[in-house]
Structures are given as C-alpha cells and as structure tokens.
Design an enzyme around this catalytic site. Sequence first.
Site, PDB file in Angstrom:
ATOM      1  N   LYS A 148       0.880  -1.028   0.090  1.00 42.76           N
ATOM      2  CA  LYS A 148       0.073   0.068  -0.036  1.00 42.76           C
ATOM      3  C   LYS A 148       0.971   1.215  -0.009  1.00 42.76           C
ATOM      4  O   LYS A 148       1.891   1.426   0.916  1.00 42.76           O
ATOM      5  CB  LYS A 148      -0.718   0.116   1.308  1.00 42.76           C
ATOM      6  CG  LYS A 148      -1.455   1.313   1.647  1.00 42.76           C
ATOM      7  CD  LYS A 148      -2.361   1.443   2.691  1.00 42.76           C
ATOM      8  CE  LYS A 148      -2.807   2.892   3.446  1.00 42.76           C
ATOM      9  NZ  LYS A 148      -4.002   2.712   4.109  1.00 42.76           N
ATOM     10  N   LYS A 166       1.205   5.218   0.725  1.00 43.49           N
ATOM     11  CA  LYS A 166       0.248   6.499   1.133  1.00 43.49           C
ATOM     12  C   LYS A 166       0.495   7.529   0.246  1.00 43.49           C
ATOM     13  O   LYS A 166       1.681   7.923   0.012  1.00 43.49           O
ATOM     14  CB  LYS A 166       0.826   6.844   2.458  1.00 43.49           C
ATOM     15  CG  LYS A 166       0.246   8.280   3.101  1.00 43.49           C
ATOM     16  CD  LYS A 166      -1.083   8.176   3.297  1.00 43.49           C
ATOM     17  CE  LYS A 166      -1.340   7.307   4.692  1.00 43.49           C
ATOM     18  NZ  LYS A 166      -2.912   7.305   4.892  1.00 43.49           N
ATOM     19  N   ASP A 174      -3.459   5.448  -1.293  1.00 42.11           N
ATOM     20  CA  ASP A 174      -4.401   6.120  -0.438  1.00 42.11           C
ATOM     21  C   ASP A 174      -4.032   7.317  -0.261  1.00 42.11           C
ATOM     22  O   ASP A 174      -3.180   7.664   0.551  1.00 42.11           O
ATOM     23  CB  ASP A 174      -4.220   5.279   0.904  1.00 42.11           C
ATOM     24  CG  ASP A 174      -5.271   6.145   2.025  1.00 42.11           C
ATOM     25  OD1 ASP A 174      -5.863   6.864   1.888  1.00 42.11           O
ATOM     26  OD2 ASP A 174      -4.891   5.742   3.200  1.00 42.11           O
ATOM     27  N   ASN A 182      -5.906   9.645   1.054  1.00 39.42           N
ATOM     28  CA  ASN A 182      -6.546  10.227   2.076  1.00 39.42           C
ATOM     29  C   ASN A 182      -7.602  11.562   1.602  1.00 39.42           C
ATOM     30  O   ASN A 182      -7.472  12.574   2.211  1.00 39.42           O
ATOM     31  CB  ASN A 182      -5.558  10.946   3.256  1.00 39.42           C
ATOM     32  CG  ASN A 182      -5.086   9.963   4.146  1.00 39.42           C
ATOM     33  OD1 ASN A 182      -3.819   9.584   4.018  1.00 39.42           O
ATOM     34  ND2 ASN A 182      -5.751   9.200   4.865  1.00 39.42           N
ATOM     35  N   GLU A 212      -7.878   3.669  -2.165  1.00 36.90           N
ATOM     36  CA  GLU A 212      -8.565   3.917  -0.693  1.00 36.90           C
ATOM     37  C   GLU A 212      -8.880   5.547  -0.588  1.00 36.90           C
ATOM     38  O   GLU A 212      -7.574   6.314  -0.776  1.00 36.90           O
ATOM     39  CB  GLU A 212      -7.409   3.329   0.177  1.00 36.90           C
ATOM     40  CG  GLU A 212      -7.775   3.713   1.663  1.00 36.90           C
ATOM     41  CD  GLU A 212      -6.645   3.001   2.547  1.00 36.90           C
ATOM     42  OE1 GLU A 212      -6.045   2.091   2.337  1.00 36.90           O
ATOM     43  OE2 GLU A 212      -6.514   3.645   3.792  1.00 36.90           O
ATOM     44  N   ASN A 261     -11.413   4.224   5.355  1.00 35.08           N
ATOM     45  CA  ASN A 261     -11.184   4.489   6.879  1.00 35.08           C
ATOM     46  C   ASN A 261     -11.476   5.851   7.228  1.00 35.08           C
ATOM     47  O   ASN A 261     -11.288   6.476   8.121  1.00 35.08           O
ATOM     48  CB  ASN A 261      -9.829   4.243   7.373  1.00 35.08           C
ATOM     49  CG  ASN A 261      -8.640   5.173   6.825  1.00 35.08           C
ATOM     50  OD1 ASN A 261      -8.203   4.963   5.821  1.00 35.08           O
ATOM     51  ND2 ASN A 261      -8.510   6.069   7.700  1.00 35.08           N
ATOM     52  N   ASP A 273     -10.773  -0.228  12.335  1.00 38.45           N
ATOM     53  CA  ASP A 273      -9.489   0.074  13.106  1.00 38.45           C
ATOM     54  C   ASP A 273     -10.078   0.214  14.727  1.00 38.45           C
ATOM     55  O   ASP A 273     -11.076   0.874  15.103  1.00 38.45           O
ATOM     56  CB  ASP A 273      -9.142   1.507  12.939  1.00 38.45           C
ATOM     57  CG  ASP A 273      -7.962   1.829  13.689  1.00 38.45           C
ATOM     58  OD1 ASP A 273      -8.149   1.716  15.059  1.00 38.45           O
ATOM     59  OD2 ASP A 273      -7.007   2.514  13.045  1.00 38.45           O
ATOM     60  N   HIS A 313      -7.469  -0.869   8.875  1.00 40.31           N
ATOM     61  CA  HIS A 313      -6.635   0.426   8.866  1.00 40.31           C
ATOM     62  C   HIS A 313      -5.530   0.347   9.965  1.00 40.31           C
ATOM     63  O   HIS A 313      -5.738  -0.274  10.849  1.00 40.31           O
ATOM     64  CB  HIS A 313      -7.581   1.648   9.019  1.00 40.31           C
ATOM     65  CG  HIS A 313      -6.713   2.835   9.382  1.00 40.31           C
ATOM     66  ND1 HIS A 313      -6.828   3.323  10.680  1.00 40.31           N
ATOM     67  CD2 HIS A 313      -6.280   3.739   8.564  1.00 40.31           C
ATOM     68  CE1 HIS A 313      -6.291   4.725  10.630  1.00 40.31           C
ATOM     69  NE2 HIS A 313      -5.646   4.966   9.255  1.00 40.31           N
ATOM     70  N   ASN A 356      -2.768   3.307  12.281  1.00 37.73           N
ATOM     71  CA  ASN A 356      -2.336   4.423  12.294  1.00 37.73           C
ATOM     72  C   ASN A 356      -0.905   3.925  13.101  1.00 37.73           C
ATOM     73  O   ASN A 356      -0.824   2.890  13.335  1.00 37.73           O
ATOM     74  CB  ASN A 356      -3.123   5.455  13.220  1.00 37.73           C
ATOM     75  CG  ASN A 356      -2.884   6.683  13.349  1.00 37.73           C
ATOM     76  OD1 ASN A 356      -2.060   7.268  13.092  1.00 37.73           O
ATOM     77  ND2 ASN A 356      -3.904   7.544  13.613  1.00 37.73           N
TER      78      ASN A 356
HETATM   79 MG   LIG Z   1      -6.580   5.349   4.571  1.00 38.39          MG
END
Ligand SMILES: [Mg+2]
Length: 430
Positions: A197, A199, A227, A229, A252, A275, A299, A326, A328
């Site tokens: 994945k 970011k 992803d 965001n 994502e 998420n 999560d 998910h 963090n």
């Molecule tokens: Mg995400």
Amino acid sequence: MIRDLSIAEVRLTPILVADPPLLNTQGIHQPYTPRLIVEVVTADGTTGVGETYGDAKYLELARPFADRLVGHPVSDLNGLFELADRVTVDASRVTGQVDVGGLRGVQTAEKLRLSVVSGFEVACLDALGKALGLPVHALLGGKVRSEVEYSAYLFYKWAEHPNGNGEKDDWGAALDPAGIVEQARTFKDRYGFTSFKLKGGVFPPDEEIAAIRALAAAFPGHPLRLDPNGAWSVETSLKVAEELRDVLEYLEDPALGTPAMAEVAARTGVPLATNMCVTTFAEVQEAFTTGAVQVVLSDHHYWGGLRNTQRLAAICRTFGVGVSMHSNTHLGISLAAMTHVASTVPGLHHACDSHYPWQSEDVLTERPTFTDGKVTVSDAPGLGVELDRERLAALHRRWLDDDGGFRDRDDAAAMRTADSDWVTPSTPRW
Ligand SMILES: [Mg+2]
C-alpha cells in the site's frame, strides 16, 4: 475458590515514541508521536494492557474514565460504553474538522470516547484472558485462522526529520518511483510482505500513478493499493482509477466524503476502500446504500474495541462489503490486539495495514514478528505480550521532558519546521 476479578487499579502511562519522517497529504510525521499505555490490575493481581491514542484530548478523557472503572468487574466489557458516556468531553477539543492526526474523517465527541474505550477494552480482555488461561481470540469466540496477513505500508519519506531532529533510521529517502520500489523491496526482504500500500496525496497524481506502475512492474501480480486520504476531486479520482485499473486491488479514500466516493464508485470498476467516510456505525447506512465503498478498513481504536470490530465485520459481510484493517502509528500491544481480532473474522480477503515496521521502539519485552508478511496468532493467555517496564519508563520520561510540542500529533506543524509557509492543503488538493 472464586477469584476476585474486579478492577483494583488502573495505570495510565502516556509515552512518546520515535516516528520516522513519513509524508502524507497533511504534512509529515513528527519525530515523536504520543501513545497511551493502559494497564488494568484486578483485585487478585492480574494485569492487562491496552494501547490507544495519546494526544491530550484522549488523556483528558482517559483519566476520569480510569477513576470510574475501579471496582468494576474486568469482564464487564458492555459496561465500558455506559461508563464512557458519563465522562464529559471538553467541547473545545472536538473541532468538527477532519482529524489531522488520525486522518480518519471528522472529529466527534463519540469518536473520542470510543477511541479511549478501545484501550481499556483491550486491557480488560488481556487481564480476563490471563486470569482464565485463555487467549484473547478465544474470548472473542475463537480464531478461524492461525496467521493474519499484513501489507507493506509504503510512504514517501525524507531521509531525516527537518533540522536533524528525532531519531535516525536506516530506510533512507523515498521521493520518486524508484525510491518507493526500493522501499518495497526492503519491506519484502525484511518481513516477507506480498501486498503493498502506498500512502499518496503527497505529490501530483501523475507521480503517484508512476510509482504504482513501477511497483506493478517490479512485483507483478502482487496486490497494490493507493491511499491519498481524500486529496483528489471526483474527476481526478476517476482519472487515477482508469490509469491503474489493471493493477489496483483497491483505491483507498480517493475523494473526501461519502457522496464523492459514491460518485467515483458509480463510474469506475476499481473497488474503493475507506477508513475516512465509514468510521462509525452511523455512517454505514449511507455508504452502503449508495454503493460508495466496497471495502471498509476497520480500526479497533476508533470503532471502540475488538468486539465492535467483529460487529462491523458482520455488518459488512451482510451487505457483501469487504473488510480489512486500517492502521495508524501503533506499538506491539495494538498489533497483538489487531491480530487476535483479525483471526476471528471470517472472510478477511485483504491483508491488513500496519505501521508497526516503522516503529523502532516498543514497550514490550519481545517484539511481534512478521514472517512471510504474516503474524502468527498467539495462543498464550491474554494478548500474549509482556510489558518491558524499563522501556515504558524511558518513553514516559521522554513524554514528561517533552518541550518540542510533540504531545499532540500535528503533521502540518511538523512540516512547518521545514517550510514555514506550509498550510494544511484544502480539499480537494488535486
Ligand atoms: Mg486510509
């Protein structure tokens, strides 16, 4: 003899853990990030551990909550939610804005409460499991798999934190497709991950498309995800989906909010995961009835614990929506908790996310390990982890001594130490 499993003491230890200079659409991770370690001790001396967010707004809620918990049976997991409802949330802490630290949708008082409850629920399950001689997965109904698969979590990254702050790491910089592929190779070599994945939302979409293309060329057939965001418009999301449709496992949170996600989903065959737009039970109906998401990334921290994660998974299953996890920034306690609950969820068809390989520090005597990208589900009583009290004390000392403003995660503020003009980009950024 009946054992006394009422809670006699609750210990809360806020800590700061080293975090590498990882980039996202908001800015960059700070050199140190706050976490809260929760310990519940029963009257017969059994201790359970949990972990959750450690920013000030969570601590303010966790302290009165911990006080109210004393005297309650450690098995009263349902009672945790009722107790949490009685703790007042400081309204000034709830901004109604996108939660910058967690990048997990809009902040609300309920989400704060559930995030705090999750740390206590895990600690209670750990204590209960130890007292009964049962692993946490058994308390959750039993594992349906013995290993849980995780994906490599790739980040655009600087070699060091701005101004030489923080701890050094050996990952180097990753700021272009070649750097991302090299990072992925390191993840594969060290941990055996086979899904990747990235970011995104950091660079213009064409650069991120090129990075995913480079990964697809370097790792043919491996599941890939991107992803940003919610950094993209609907049109940009559709462009990226079209260009990467043959290589993406899912996209994502390309666009922010359920209506925008639904519009993207209606016009592409690439599955969308989230998420950010499904982060509470209240958000499920709109997202599922509009077909906005095909995979929900749960999560346990913000859904309110391991049992709520199972409930979410059951709802997703009912609606034919996929589920995964998910992540963090978190430590080994949470990785163990994630692994236990994931082991109990049927139909987990996507590798879970975990930041854990980025964390060089932990509070455990033994770090959980990834083999072939998987974590073996522990059958030891409780979570199967043990606190290293010296490490915990050292990381707590760092929190006590902090004068760098790291007790609250703020990726935009961290970016401003390198670029004083940096402001959190408005959405959509592209
Ligand atoms: Mg995400």
